[in-house]
Design a protein around this motif. Structure first.
Motif, PDB file in Angstrom:
ATOM      1  N   ASP A 169      -4.343   0.864   2.712  1.00  0.00           N
ATOM      2  CA  ASP A 169      -3.615   1.672   3.690  1.00  0.00           C
ATOM      3  C   ASP A 169      -2.247   2.024   3.098  1.00  0.00           C
ATOM      4  N   GLU A 171       0.149   3.773   4.240  1.00  0.00           N
ATOM      5  CA  GLU A 171       1.261   3.690   5.196  1.00  0.00           C
ATOM      6  C   GLU A 171       1.763   2.263   5.348  1.00  0.00           C
ATOM      7  N   LYS A 172       0.868   1.305   5.214  1.00  0.00           N
ATOM      8  CA  LYS A 172       1.245  -0.100   5.320  1.00  0.00           C
ATOM      9  C   LYS A 172       1.445  -0.746   3.944  1.00  0.00           C
ATOM     10  N   ASP A 173       1.383   0.089   2.913  1.00  0.00           N
ATOM     11  CA  ASP A 173       1.548  -0.381   1.542  1.00  0.00           C
ATOM     12  C   ASP A 173       0.514  -1.449   1.182  1.00  0.00           C
ATOM     13  N   THR A 174      -0.700  -1.281   1.709  1.00  0.00           N
ATOM     14  CA  THR A 174      -1.811  -2.190   1.430  1.00  0.00           C
ATOM     15  C   THR A 174      -2.651  -1.608   0.297  1.00  0.00           C
TER      16      THR A 174
END
Length: 375
Positions: A169, A171-174
């Motif tokens: 993800d 946006e979540k830096d995953t």
């Protein structure tokens, strides 16, 4: 502790804790040689420097490993690796062919293919009566025909593996999940991918005779170096939990396995070690020779350990045979020995060529009792 190196190859002596916290001495050496067709390897006039750390083409997590650190403490067997290209028979473009690597009793054959892709098959799906137009989704994947070529890079990026679509993800830096056996590879697809993704590169290096199904997960095939965090090595790293932190740190975990230090594909690890005088043959891995044949140099090296209370020999083991034929016909050999040395003190280590005595007791004697300097 002083190391006197009487050889033309770079070497280093250093110490390392064993499983019980006692200090061992490791002597590591790297020799650079050149392939000579149908003859023994020749010592290269320019020797590579001692390798202080693992070397990569770029970002270690996104590029291939090119060299293993010579500060590796020990290996239970001999690694055999290859960097370079697979060349079509007779230099004529082909859709696929086999390439193989053999050193002594260790061998591996792969099938290489020209560029080919997973092509999405699209269908229209209506979301309901109120939908104004159908939704386009992937219903299947179809493998395209391989394109004729006269050369395929034998790189892990051309083998099965790589990123797993639909994970991570931004946006979540995953980060995305990867195939842990080969994070650099290609060919993983699924039905949840966007319909306009376009053709996805399919593996060009496979088992011999292997037909691909996009639903299957395959064992990555290759001849290159394996990074420490890939599954085939990481599984031997041991358990680093709270118990280890409280009871063992900074020592390695009790369940650490020295096979972690092996950097070749599991099929290309010789156990026990190669002796150093084996013949080798590389099929369709050289631009001029359909079969590149030669022999390892048959050299034996030892360390003479001397001080007031000690006088013994330790014989180095050949633990790496690394072909780097990306631009030159270079073959790198690495040797190593590990032995107890709790107190370095005024110890003098002399690294030289040795001759191992062929005696009836040789099969049970320690290497230290068999070696004499080869003048």
């Amino acid at each position: 502790m002083e190391l006197i190196n009487r050889l033309p190859f770079p070497a280093m002596a250093f110490r390392q804790f064993d499983a019980e916290g006692n200090l061992d001495c490791i002597v590591s050496m790297r020799g650079t040689f050149l392939h000579v067709q149908d003859d023994m390897l020749d010592i290269a006039p320019q020797q590579e420097s001692f390798q202080w750390e693992d070397a990569y083409e770029g970002d270690p997590h996104a590029s291939v490993m090119l060299r293993q650190s010579d500060l590796t403490p020990d290996k239970p067997g001999t690694d055999v690796t290859f960097l370079g290209n697979a060349h079509a028979p007779d230099g004529k473009p082909a859709t696929s062919w086999q390439s193989s690597l053999r050193v002594g009793s260790v061998s591996k054959t792969v099938e290489v293919h020209g560029e080919r892709y997973w092509q999405p098959k699209i269908r229209e799906k209506w979301a309901g009566f109120s939908a104004k137009e159908p939704k386009r989704v992937i219903k299947d994947w179809e493998l395209t025909q391989a394109q004729p070529t006269d050369m395929v890079p034998l790189c892990w990026s051309k083998a099965f593996g790589g990123s797993i679509p639909g994970t991570g993800d931004p946006e979540k830096d995953t980060p995305v999940d990867v195939e842990r056996r080969n994070p650099l590879g290609c060919g993983i697809v699924n039905l949840d991918m966007a319909h306009d993704v376009g053709p996805v590169p399919a593996p060009q290096i496979t088992h011999v005779g292997q037909s691909l199904d996009w639903r299957e997960r395959y064992e990555p095939q290759g001849f290159g170096f394996v990074s420490p965090w890939w599954r085939s090595r990481q599984q031997y790293a041991g358990t680093y939990d709270e118990a280890w932190l409280n009871e063992r740190h900074p020592l390695l975990p009790r369940d650490f396995d020295p096979r972690f230090w092996q950097c070749a594909h599991p099929d290309l690890i010789a156990t026990p070690h190669l002796t150093g005088d084996e013949a080798y043959q590389l099929d369709h891995l050289h631009p001029r020779f359909a079969q590149a044949r030669g022999r390892l140099p048959g050299l034996t090296f030892g360390v003479h350990c001397q001080r007031e209370d000690r006088d013994d020999w330790q014989v180095l083991k050949l633990d790496g045979v690394h072909f780097d034929w990306r631009s030159k016909e270079t073959v790198m050999l690495t040797w190593r020995v590990r032995f107890p040395l709790p107190d370095a003190g005024e110890t003098t280590l002399t690294l030289t060529r040795v001759r191992v005595k062929a005696t009836p007791e040789a099969s049970v004697a320690s290497p230290a009792s068999q070696a004499t300097e080869d003048a």
